[in-house]
Write a protein that holds these residues in place. Structure first.
Motif, PDB file in Angstrom:
ATOM      1  N   THR A 130       0.864  -1.391  -0.156  1.00 41.83           N
ATOM      2  CA  THR A 130      -0.026  -0.201  -0.065  1.00 41.83           C
ATOM      3  C   THR A 130       0.781   1.258   0.040  1.00 41.83           C
ATOM      4  O   THR A 130       1.912   1.522   0.736  1.00 41.83           O
ATOM      5  N   ILE A 131       0.514   2.024  -0.934  1.00 41.99           N
ATOM      6  CA  ILE A 131       1.300   3.485  -1.195  1.00 41.99           C
ATOM      7  C   ILE A 131       0.323   4.555  -0.647  1.00 41.99           C
ATOM      8  O   ILE A 131      -0.680   4.733  -1.189  1.00 41.99           O
ATOM      9  N   THR A 132       0.726   5.129   0.084  1.00 43.52           N
ATOM     10  CA  THR A 132       0.156   6.459   0.647  1.00 43.52           C
ATOM     11  C   THR A 132       0.938   7.894   0.588  1.00 43.52           C
ATOM     12  O   THR A 132       1.976   8.083   0.844  1.00 43.52           O
ATOM     13  N   ALA A 133       0.113   8.700  -0.162  1.00 44.00           N
ATOM     14  CA  ALA A 133       0.631   9.903  -0.254  1.00 44.00           C
ATOM     15  C   ALA A 133       0.006  11.052   0.750  1.00 44.00           C
ATOM     16  O   ALA A 133      -1.260  11.005   1.024  1.00 44.00           O
ATOM     17  N   ALA A 134       0.880  11.663   1.600  1.00 43.92           N
ATOM     18  CA  ALA A 134       0.557  12.603   2.747  1.00 43.92           C
ATOM     19  C   ALA A 134      -0.227  13.682   2.149  1.00 43.92           C
ATOM     20  O   ALA A 134      -0.293  14.017   1.216  1.00 43.92           O
ATOM     21  N   GLU A 135      -1.356  14.288   3.036  1.00 44.61           N
ATOM     22  CA  GLU A 135      -2.049  15.266   3.040  1.00 44.61           C
ATOM     23  C   GLU A 135      -1.036  16.560   2.981  1.00 44.61           C
ATOM     24  O   GLU A 135      -0.106  16.745   3.617  1.00 44.61           O
ATOM     25  N   THR A 136      -1.506  17.410   2.076  1.00 42.37           N
ATOM     26  CA  THR A 136      -0.707  18.683   2.141  1.00 42.37           C
ATOM     27  C   THR A 136      -1.727  19.914   2.106  1.00 42.37           C
ATOM     28  O   THR A 136      -2.882  19.834   2.583  1.00 42.37           O
ATOM     29  N   SER A 137      -1.514  21.111   2.237  1.00 41.18           N
ATOM     30  CA  SER A 137      -1.963  22.350   2.406  1.00 41.18           C
ATOM     31  C   SER A 137      -3.120  22.326   1.122  1.00 41.18           C
ATOM     32  O   SER A 137      -4.238  22.996   1.565  1.00 41.18           O
ATOM     33  N   THR A 138      -3.059  21.712   0.214  1.00 36.49           N
ATOM     34  CA  THR A 138      -3.963  21.923  -0.936  1.00 36.49           C
ATOM     35  C   THR A 138      -4.558  20.669  -1.422  1.00 36.49           C
ATOM     36  O   THR A 138      -5.695  20.590  -2.192  1.00 36.49           O
ATOM     37  N   HIS A 139      -4.054  19.360  -0.804  1.00 40.48           N
ATOM     38  CA  HIS A 139      -4.176  18.128  -1.497  1.00 40.48           C
ATOM     39  C   HIS A 139      -4.687  17.144  -0.177  1.00 40.48           C
ATOM     40  O   HIS A 139      -4.016  17.191   0.769  1.00 40.48           O
ATOM     41  N   ALA A 140      -5.741  16.353  -0.383  1.00 38.72           N
ATOM     42  CA  ALA A 140      -6.097  15.318   0.598  1.00 38.72           C
ATOM     43  C   ALA A 140      -5.284  14.153   0.327  1.00 38.72           C
ATOM     44  O   ALA A 140      -4.544  14.092  -0.555  1.00 38.72           O
ATOM     45  N   SER A 141      -5.057  13.311   1.488  1.00 42.03           N
ATOM     46  CA  SER A 141      -4.252  12.336   1.253  1.00 42.03           C
ATOM     47  C   SER A 141      -5.077  11.214   0.387  1.00 42.03           C
ATOM     48  O   SER A 141      -5.976  11.307   0.180  1.00 42.03           O
ATOM     49  N   GLY A 142      -3.929  10.422  -0.195  1.00 41.03           N
ATOM     50  CA  GLY A 142      -4.409   9.585  -1.361  1.00 41.03           C
ATOM     51  C   GLY A 142      -3.593   8.172  -1.117  1.00 41.03           C
ATOM     52  O   GLY A 142      -2.515   8.285  -0.631  1.00 41.03           O
ATOM     53  N   SER A 143      -4.239   7.145  -1.507  1.00 35.90           N
ATOM     54  CA  SER A 143      -3.542   5.771  -1.397  1.00 35.90           C
ATOM     55  C   SER A 143      -3.881   4.922  -2.668  1.00 35.90           C
ATOM     56  O   SER A 143      -5.083   5.122  -3.380  1.00 35.90           O
ATOM     57  N   THR A 144      -3.122   3.923  -2.899  1.00 37.47           N
ATOM     58  CA  THR A 144      -3.321   3.132  -3.928  1.00 37.47           C
ATOM     59  C   THR A 144      -2.567   1.674  -3.317  1.00 37.47           C
ATOM     60  O   THR A 144      -1.668   1.694  -2.421  1.00 37.47           O
TER      61      THR A 144
END
Length: 204
Positions: free
Chosen positions: A124-138
């Protein structure tokens, strides 16, 4: 500046906005339901030489943009060098976790996958939340194929009357410190009435 007032019917603020050193600060409440909601901050301003006036600030909560991640499946053979997961669509920093098949593969903080044994695993790969984008995963599927192994009997030469040479073999394809779990049994194949050390010929 005078006392700040707010019009916040949807409670988008967490606490009361404030001004310090001519800087307006406001903390927004968490919650996806706040997206699209608005509130108004009214700041009274008085002056010695000019008429009093007010500054009105409208704050609109925007929904964060989704991070839609994608990564191609990985196919490796046991014993291959580590292979990096290539991820697209990420804005935030990435983290990796083996969520199925921890005995099959490992993955480091940079997304490099190392095979432990043959089989199939899920990372599972997770991209952390940023000031402009919600967290996402795949997720990505990793398939580790078995490595080819070759066991070959070593060629031997002997003369008639000699003692039969020791039969040995060579193994190619083993990884690291791996060893054969079953030791091959070697023997000369010949007719029952033939003594290979008394009769010239080629034996296998």
């Amino acid at each position: 500046f005078g006392k700040i007032s707010t019009t916040d019917a949807d409670s988008i603020f967490d606490g009361t906005p404030s001004i310090a050193n001519s800087t307006l600060s406001a903390k927004l409440a968490n919650g996806a339901a706040k997206a699209g909601k608005k509130a108004t901050i009214t700041i009274p301003v008085s002056s010695t030489n000019y008429a009093d006036y007010t500054i009105e600030v409208t704050v609109t909560v925007l929904a964060k943009t989704a991070q839609t991640l994608s990564a191609a499946p990985i196919a490796m053979t046991y014993g291959d060098a580590a292979k990096k997961i290539e991820v697209s669509g990420a804005v935030g920093s990435l983290s990796y976790e083996v969520t199925d098949g921890m005995d099959i593969v490992s993955v480091d903080t940079n997304g490099n996958v190392t095979a432990i044994k043959s089989g199939t695993a899920t990372i599972t790969i997770t991209a952390a939340e940023t000031s402009t984008h919600a967290s996402g995963s795949t997720t990505v599927t990793v398939t580790i194929a078995k490595r080819a192994l070759t066991v070959k009997a070593d060629d031997k030469t002997a003369y008639i009357g000699d003692k039969q040479p020791e039969l040995t073999y060579t193994v190619s394809g083993l990884v690291g410190n791996d060893k054969l779990t079953t030791v091959p049994t070697l023997k000369l194949v010949h007719d029952a009435n033939v003594d290979p050390m008394k009769q010239a010929g080629t034996y296998v």
